[in-house]
Write a protein that holds these residues in place. Structure first.
Motif, PDB file in Angstrom:
ATOM      1  N   GLY A   8      -2.535  -5.741  11.241  1.00 47.58           N
ATOM      2  CA  GLY A   8      -2.566  -4.650  12.200  1.00 47.58           C
ATOM      3  C   GLY A   8      -1.665  -4.909  13.392  1.00 47.58           C
ATOM      4  O   GLY A   8      -1.192  -6.023  13.614  1.00 47.58           O
ATOM      5  N   ILE A   9      -1.453  -3.849  14.160  1.00 46.29           N
ATOM      6  CA  ILE A   9      -0.589  -3.976  15.331  1.00 46.29           C
ATOM      7  C   ILE A   9      -1.268  -4.834  16.398  1.00 46.29           C
ATOM      8  O   ILE A   9      -2.473  -5.078  16.352  1.00 46.29           O
ATOM      9  N   GLN A  10      -0.466  -5.284  17.349  1.00 49.62           N
ATOM     10  CA  GLN A  10      -0.989  -6.075  18.446  1.00 49.62           C
ATOM     11  C   GLN A  10      -2.020  -5.246  19.220  1.00 49.62           C
ATOM     12  O   GLN A  10      -1.922  -4.031  19.315  1.00 49.62           O
ATOM     13  N   ALA A  11      -3.007  -5.933  19.767  1.00 47.11           N
ATOM     14  CA  ALA A  11      -4.063  -5.329  20.585  1.00 47.11           C
ATOM     15  C   ALA A  11      -4.912  -4.325  19.803  1.00 47.11           C
ATOM     16  O   ALA A  11      -5.494  -3.414  20.373  1.00 47.11           O
ATOM     17  N   SER A  12      -5.007  -4.521  18.494  1.00 45.60           N
ATOM     18  CA  SER A  12      -5.846  -3.632  17.677  1.00 45.60           C
ATOM     19  C   SER A  12      -7.259  -4.182  17.508  1.00 45.60           C
ATOM     20  O   SER A  12      -8.108  -3.533  16.898  1.00 45.60           O
ATOM     21  N   GLY A  13      -7.496  -5.388  18.015  1.00 41.00           N
ATOM     22  CA  GLY A  13      -8.824  -5.975  17.935  1.00 41.00           C
ATOM     23  C   GLY A  13      -8.963  -7.111  16.942  1.00 41.00           C
ATOM     24  O   GLY A  13     -10.070  -7.591  16.695  1.00 41.00           O
ATOM     25  N   LYS A  14      -7.869  -7.557  16.358  1.00 43.21           N
ATOM     26  CA  LYS A  14      -7.934  -8.585  15.321  1.00 43.21           C
ATOM     27  C   LYS A  14      -8.588  -9.876  15.814  1.00 43.21           C
ATOM     28  O   LYS A  14      -9.480 -10.408  15.163  1.00 43.21           O
ATOM     29  N   SER A  15      -8.155 -10.377  16.952  1.00 41.81           N
ATOM     30  CA  SER A  15      -8.704 -11.636  17.460  1.00 41.81           C
ATOM     31  C   SER A  15     -10.162 -11.491  17.872  1.00 41.81           C
ATOM     32  O   SER A  15     -10.974 -12.401  17.642  1.00 41.81           O
ATOM     33  N   THR A  16     -10.511 -10.370  18.459  1.00 44.46           N
ATOM     34  CA  THR A  16     -11.915 -10.113  18.816  1.00 44.46           C
ATOM     35  C   THR A  16     -12.768 -10.051  17.556  1.00 44.46           C
ATOM     36  O   THR A  16     -13.868 -10.616  17.498  1.00 44.46           O
ATOM     37  N   PHE A  17     -12.253  -9.408  16.519  1.00 47.56           N
ATOM     38  CA  PHE A  17     -12.938  -9.321  15.227  1.00 47.56           C
ATOM     39  C   PHE A  17     -13.166 -10.729  14.668  1.00 47.56           C
ATOM     40  O   PHE A  17     -14.257 -11.051  14.207  1.00 47.56           O
ATOM     41  N   TYR A  18     -12.132 -11.565  14.716  1.00 49.70           N
ATOM     42  CA  TYR A  18     -12.269 -12.949  14.260  1.00 49.70           C
ATOM     43  C   TYR A  18     -13.398 -13.641  15.020  1.00 49.70           C
ATOM     44  O   TYR A  18     -14.265 -14.279  14.425  1.00 49.70           O
ATOM     45  N   LYS A  19     -13.388 -13.524  16.341  1.00 50.47           N
ATOM     46  CA  LYS A  19     -14.390 -14.207  17.168  1.00 50.47           C
ATOM     47  C   LYS A  19     -15.801 -13.704  16.872  1.00 50.47           C
ATOM     48  O   LYS A  19     -16.749 -14.484  16.865  1.00 50.47           O
ATOM     49  N   GLU A  20     -15.941 -12.421  16.609  1.00 48.64           N
ATOM     50  CA  GLU A  20     -17.261 -11.856  16.327  1.00 48.64           C
ATOM     51  C   GLU A  20     -17.780 -12.204  14.938  1.00 48.64           C
ATOM     52  O   GLU A  20     -18.972 -12.373  14.739  1.00 48.64           O
ATOM     53  N   ARG A  21     -16.889 -12.283  13.962  1.00 50.93           N
ATOM     54  CA  ARG A  21     -17.337 -12.411  12.573  1.00 50.93           C
ATOM     55  C   ARG A  21     -17.118 -13.773  11.923  1.00 50.93           C
ATOM     56  O   ARG A  21     -17.828 -14.106  10.976  1.00 50.93           O
ATOM     57  N   TYR A  89      -2.543   3.639  18.177  1.00 49.68           N
ATOM     58  CA  TYR A  89      -1.507   3.230  19.128  1.00 49.68           C
ATOM     59  C   TYR A  89      -1.977   3.373  20.573  1.00 49.68           C
ATOM     60  O   TYR A  89      -1.840   2.445  21.376  1.00 49.68           O
ATOM     61  N   ALA A  90      -2.553   4.508  20.908  1.00 50.74           N
ATOM     62  CA  ALA A  90      -2.993   4.748  22.292  1.00 50.74           C
ATOM     63  C   ALA A  90      -4.044   3.724  22.718  1.00 50.74           C
ATOM     64  O   ALA A  90      -4.000   3.188  23.831  1.00 50.74           O
ATOM     65  N   GLU A  91      -4.994   3.429  21.842  1.00 53.56           N
ATOM     66  CA  GLU A  91      -6.036   2.458  22.167  1.00 53.56           C
ATOM     67  C   GLU A  91      -5.450   1.052  22.286  1.00 53.56           C
ATOM     68  O   GLU A  91      -5.849   0.270  23.157  1.00 53.56           O
ATOM     69  N   SER A  92      -4.495   0.711  21.436  1.00 46.33           N
ATOM     70  CA  SER A  92      -3.861  -0.603  21.527  1.00 46.33           C
ATOM     71  C   SER A  92      -3.081  -0.743  22.828  1.00 46.33           C
ATOM     72  O   SER A  92      -3.106  -1.805  23.463  1.00 46.33           O
ATOM     73  N   GLY A 101      -0.508 -12.383  31.495  1.00 46.58           N
ATOM     74  CA  GLY A 101       0.234 -13.566  31.069  1.00 46.58           C
ATOM     75  C   GLY A 101       0.864 -13.421  29.700  1.00 46.58           C
ATOM     76  O   GLY A 101       1.327 -12.348  29.319  1.00 46.58           O
ATOM     77  N   LYS A 102       0.827 -14.507  28.932  1.00 51.40           N
ATOM     78  CA  LYS A 102       1.492 -14.540  27.631  1.00 51.40           C
ATOM     79  C   LYS A 102       0.812 -13.670  26.585  1.00 51.40           C
ATOM     80  O   LYS A 102       1.410 -13.360  25.564  1.00 51.40           O
ATOM     81  N   SER A 103      -0.423 -13.276  26.821  1.00 53.39           N
ATOM     82  CA  SER A 103      -1.096 -12.423  25.841  1.00 53.39           C
ATOM     83  C   SER A 103      -0.639 -10.962  25.944  1.00 53.39           C
ATOM     84  O   SER A 103      -0.842 -10.195  25.009  1.00 53.39           O
ATOM     85  N   PHE A 104      -0.010 -10.587  27.054  1.00 53.61           N
ATOM     86  CA  PHE A 104       0.510  -9.227  27.206  1.00 53.61           C
ATOM     87  C   PHE A 104       1.727  -9.040  26.301  1.00 53.61           C
ATOM     88  O   PHE A 104       2.590  -9.902  26.218  1.00 53.61           O
ATOM     89  N   VAL A 105       1.765  -7.911  25.586  1.00 46.89           N
ATOM     90  CA  VAL A 105       2.872  -7.607  24.679  1.00 46.89           C
ATOM     91  C   VAL A 105       3.600  -6.377  25.212  1.00 46.89           C
ATOM     92  O   VAL A 105       2.960  -5.370  25.541  1.00 46.89           O
ATOM     93  N   ARG A 106       4.908  -6.453  25.299  1.00 48.94           N
ATOM     94  CA  ARG A 106       5.663  -5.274  25.753  1.00 48.94           C
ATOM     95  C   ARG A 106       5.445  -4.131  24.767  1.00 48.94           C
ATOM     96  O   ARG A 106       5.328  -4.354  23.556  1.00 48.94           O
ATOM     97  N   GLU A 107       5.414  -2.923  25.292  1.00 51.53           N
ATOM     98  CA  GLU A 107       5.145  -1.745  24.463  1.00 51.53           C
ATOM     99  C   GLU A 107       6.130  -1.630  23.301  1.00 51.53           C
ATOM    100  O   GLU A 107       5.751  -1.256  22.191  1.00 51.53           O
ATOM    101  N   ILE A 108       7.371  -1.995  23.531  1.00 59.79           N
ATOM    102  CA  ILE A 108       8.373  -1.918  22.457  1.00 59.79           C
ATOM    103  C   ILE A 108       7.997  -2.841  21.292  1.00 59.79           C
ATOM    104  O   ILE A 108       8.273  -2.527  20.130  1.00 59.79           O
ATOM    105  N   GLY A 109       7.342  -3.958  21.579  1.00 60.07           N
ATOM    106  CA  GLY A 109       6.902  -4.868  20.518  1.00 60.07           C
ATOM    107  C   GLY A 109       5.797  -4.260  19.679  1.00 60.07           C
ATOM    108  O   GLY A 109       5.795  -4.382  18.451  1.00 60.07           O
TER     109      GLY A 109
END
Length: 147
Positions: A8-21, A89-92, A101-109
């Motif tokens: 999935g795209i960045q900021a879609s919740g993948k890492s949070t999903f990993y941490k929860e499950r 996209y809007a939610e991401s 910091g480094k976790s921020f991703v530019r919108e173009i990315g």
């Protein structure tokens, strides 16, 4: 032995999903932490040799990206589960704006990954494949049938 591939795209919740499950049962393979493909390959090989369940927490937008993990996992007799995060996209963009910091991703990315994102299929070698959506901070999984 299980390999879970998050897609999935960045900021879609993948890492949070990993941490929860999976944080208590699977180790995390993630380029944000490892920084280089060489380090990723070393850790992947160690996980496979140790028969350690793991989650690949990267964007994995293309079948070629996923194939590296699928083929390696299958060679070591792991089951392979795919979790496709339905793009919002809007939610991401909203989630990403809360990062610093480094976790921020530019919108173009984010847009770049969205533009090349290919929905996975069972035919790629997954034993199970799910579509993941989130609303109000809750993840919902739906088993996907191959189209």
């Amino acid at each position: 032995m299980e390999c879970v591939i998050l897609i999935g795209i960045q900021a879609s919740g993948k890492s949070t999903f990993y941490k929860e499950r999976y944080v208590d049962t699977h180790l995390r393979l993630n380029m944000d932490m490892l920084k280089t493909r060489h380090r990723e390959k070393l850790l992947l090989n160690a996980l496979l040799e140790a028969k350690q369940p793991f989650v690949v927490d990267n964007t994995n937008p293309l079948p070629e990206d996923r194939m590296t993990y699928i083929e390696a996992a299958k060679r070591h007799r792991f089951s392979v589960v795919g979790c496709y995060f339905e793009p919002d996209y809007a939610e991401s963009i909203r989630r990403n704006a809360q990062r610093t910091g480094k976790s921020f991703v530019r919108e173009i990315g984010i847009r770049s990954v969205l533009n090349k994102l290919v929905r996975p299929s069972i035919g790629e070698g997954f034993d199970e494949l799910y579509t993941v959506t989130s609303a109000g901070g809750t993840f919902t999984l739906e088993k996907t049938a191959d189209v």
